[in-house]
Write an enzyme that holds these catalytic residues in place. Structure first.
Site, PDB file in Angstrom:
ATOM      1  N   HIS A   1     -11.116   1.190  -0.861  1.00 11.42           N
ATOM      2  CA  HIS A   1     -11.936   0.594  -1.871  1.00 11.42           C
ATOM      3  C   HIS A   1     -13.381   1.520  -2.016  1.00 11.42           C
ATOM      4  CE1 HIS A   1     -10.245  -3.337  -1.910  1.00 11.42           C
ATOM      5  NE2 HIS A   1      -9.442  -2.653  -1.269  1.00 11.42           N
TER       6      HIS A   1
ATOM      7  N   HIS B   1      -2.703  -7.928   4.587  1.00 10.82           N
ATOM      8  CA  HIS B   1      -2.090  -6.529   5.481  1.00 10.82           C
ATOM      9  C   HIS B   1      -2.888  -6.532   6.767  1.00 10.82           C
ATOM     10  CE1 HIS B   1      -5.867  -4.784   3.925  1.00 10.82           C
ATOM     11  NE2 HIS B   1      -5.331  -4.698   2.842  1.00 10.82           N
TER      12      HIS B   1
ATOM     13  N   ASP C   1       2.095  -4.094  -1.122  1.00 10.84           N
ATOM     14  CA  ASP C   1       0.653  -3.323  -1.643  1.00 10.84           C
ATOM     15  C   ASP C   1       0.888  -2.198  -2.248  1.00 10.84           C
ATOM     16  OD1 ASP C   1      -1.773  -3.079  -2.044  1.00 10.84           O
ATOM     17  OD2 ASP C   1      -2.124  -2.290   0.220  1.00 10.84           O
TER      18      ASP C   1
ATOM     19  N   GLU D   1      -8.810  -8.746  -4.541  1.00 16.84           N
ATOM     20  CA  GLU D   1      -8.949  -8.179  -3.439  1.00 16.84           C
ATOM     21  C   GLU D   1     -10.332  -7.344  -3.138  1.00 16.84           C
ATOM     22  OE1 GLU D   1      -6.846  -5.262  -0.263  1.00 16.84           O
ATOM     23  OE2 GLU D   1      -6.116  -5.164  -2.125  1.00 16.84           O
TER      24      GLU D   1
ATOM     25  N   GLY E   1      -2.718   1.946  -0.510  1.00 15.78           N
ATOM     26  CA  GLY E   1      -1.783   1.387  -0.847  1.00 15.78           C
ATOM     27  C   GLY E   1      -0.416   1.988  -0.521  1.00 15.78           C
TER      28      GLY E   1
ATOM     29  N   HIS F   1     -10.087  -6.414   4.949  1.00 16.81           N
ATOM     30  CA  HIS F   1     -11.275  -5.352   4.769  1.00 16.81           C
ATOM     31  C   HIS F   1     -12.472  -5.968   5.401  1.00 16.81           C
ATOM     32  CE1 HIS F   1      -8.621  -2.571   2.425  1.00 16.81           C
ATOM     33  NE2 HIS F   1      -8.296  -3.617   1.700  1.00 16.81           N
TER      34      HIS F   1
ATOM     35  N   ASP G   1       6.288  -0.483   5.091  1.00 14.24           N
ATOM     36  CA  ASP G   1       6.837   0.342   4.065  1.00 14.24           C
ATOM     37  C   ASP G   1       7.317   1.654   4.941  1.00 14.24           C
ATOM     38  OD1 ASP G   1       4.249   1.094   5.050  1.00 14.24           O
ATOM     39  OD2 ASP G   1       3.536   1.969   3.073  1.00 14.24           O
ATOM     40  N   GLY G   2       7.216   1.686   6.485  1.00 14.05           N
ATOM     41  CA  GLY G   2       7.642   2.588   7.340  1.00 14.05           C
ATOM     42  C   GLY G   2       6.308   3.561   7.531  1.00 14.05           C
TER      43      GLY G   2
ATOM     44  N   ALA H   1     -10.386   2.528  13.251  1.00  7.85           N
ATOM     45  CA  ALA H   1      -9.488   3.180  13.819  1.00  7.85           C
ATOM     46  C   ALA H   1      -9.393   3.235  15.303  1.00  7.85           C
ATOM     47  CB  ALA H   1      -9.753   4.743  13.476  1.00  7.85           C
TER      48      ALA H   1
END
Length: 374
Positions: free
Chosen positions: A136, A211, A269, A122, A306, A190, A243-244, A218
């Site tokens: 990153h 993902h 992730d 990645e 992550g 990304h 994952d919430g 944003a």
């Protein structure tokens, strides 16, 4: 071995008889006592994107065979029969060391070899813009370099099967075509690419969005942007982090309704900080924070870095927030990623190699792996 539990697809109690690592029969329970009683049984989970856990990073220039072994062990506790060790943007030397160490671990340990049949790279060929760059490290982001990739593939023993990149970079389209010819699945992620560039990348052979909904600006143009273009493209599968924290329920439902569960892959992730207690840690050349509510962020910017959770927790969120069935959620976290990568698909069928997760399930408390059998 006899195992009894509810079949994940229909909830019916079934008995599985296993001999010499193969599922020999599957049907109604017999009169003989079972060796193992399970709440539920399903194909073992598989995650395309595991960066590490417990402070161990596949990205580290200090990665050891024991660290690889530890991550495999932890992932098994969370129901994973396999996963893609994922290396993010870093120096050539650190990445080569990580790849070489994973290869050595697989060559010396059959259990690790079964658990890590493919590697995900990645970066580092991603956008340097804030937002798309995510967590990153900017100083290691660069343009695609085929010679560099070939040296990494050699270090990995040919096990790099998935690569995430930004298609707007100079030379990226030609690079995608080369990856496809080398049997590497190309994923867009990304990225700050224009919609037109996204379409060109798809024509070059890109097959996945990494993902989707994360690793982006944003604020985006209302209509013409790289998110809508990827969402609308039937040629692209999408991985999503349930994952919430990474995606709101409405967006999870929207992605699932457009792509359908047949073209969506659940991923956690997991960060190298997954499983660690709340606090600040130095990772990826920056300060990251594990928050009490179970998310990991870049300390200064608040960008997600992550996940703290593993794929078993994501299944419960997908069912509750995404409006899918337990069967659909499990298959997005097990069969679908294997299908995308061209790996053997382990179903609950007679004659299949044993690759199972035993688990407890409740809609409110979620999916809890109790054993992984491979």
């Amino acid at each position: 071995m006899r195992i009894r539990g509810r079949h994940y697809a229909n909830g019916e109690v079934v008995e599985l008889v296993i001999q010499n690592g193969v599922l020999r029969s599957l049907g109604n329970p017999g009169s003989e006592p079972a060796d193992m009683e399970a709440g539920w049984v399903a194909p073992a989970l598989f995650d395309l994107q595991i960066n590490g856990c417990d402070g161990y990073s596949f990205n580290s220039d200090r990665l050891t065979l024991d660290m690889v072994r530890h991550v495999v062990k932890v992932c098994r506790k969370h129901g994973m029969g396999g996963f893609c060790p994922t290396l993010v943007t870093n120096s050539f030397e650190a990445t080569a060391h990580g790849l070489s160490t994973i290869r050595q671990a697989s060559e010396t340990d059959k259990e690790i070899a079964r658990a890590v049949p493919a590697i995900h790279l990645e970066g580092p060929y991603i956008s340097a813009e804030d937002g798309p760059r995510g967590a990153h490290p900017r100083q290691h982001i660069r343009k695609p370099d085929w010679d560099e990739f070939q040296r990494w593939q050699e270090a990995a023993g040919g096990q790099i099967r998935l690569m995430t990149l930004a298609p707007e970079l100079d030379g990226a389209l030609d690079f995608i075509e080369r990856l496809v010819k080398a049997n590497v699945v190309v994923s867009l992620g990304h990225t700050a690419a224009s919609p037109a560039r996204i379409r060109e990348a798809i024509s070059a052979g890109a097959r996945l969005s990494t993902h989707l909904g994360n690793g982006c600006h944003a604020v985006l143009p209302r209509h013409d942007n790289y998110f809508w273009e990827q969402l609308a493209a039937d040629e692209l599968w999408a991985s999503i982090i349930c994952d919430g924290h990474h995606l709101p329920p409405a967006l999870i439902r929207s992605i699932l309704r457009v792509k359908t569960p047949a073209r969506v892959i659940l991923t956690c992730d997991a960060s190298s900080l997954a499983g660690l207690p709340p606090g600040r840690y130095r990772e990826w050349d920056q300060e990251l924070e594990v928050c009490p509510e179970g998310k990991i962020v870049v300390a200064d910017s608040g960008f997600l870095a992550g996940s703290w959770s593993f794929i078993d927790r994501c299944i419960g969120h997908a069912v509750r927030q995404g409006g899918v069935s337990l069967q659909e959620a499990v298959e997005m976290a097990s069969l679908r990623p294997r299908q995308l990568l061209g790996l053997p698909i382990h179903c609950l069928e007679v004659g299949q190699p044993v690759d199972l997760v035993l688990f407890d399930w409740d809609l409110m408390s979620g999916f809890h792996a109790t054993a992984t059998i491979t």
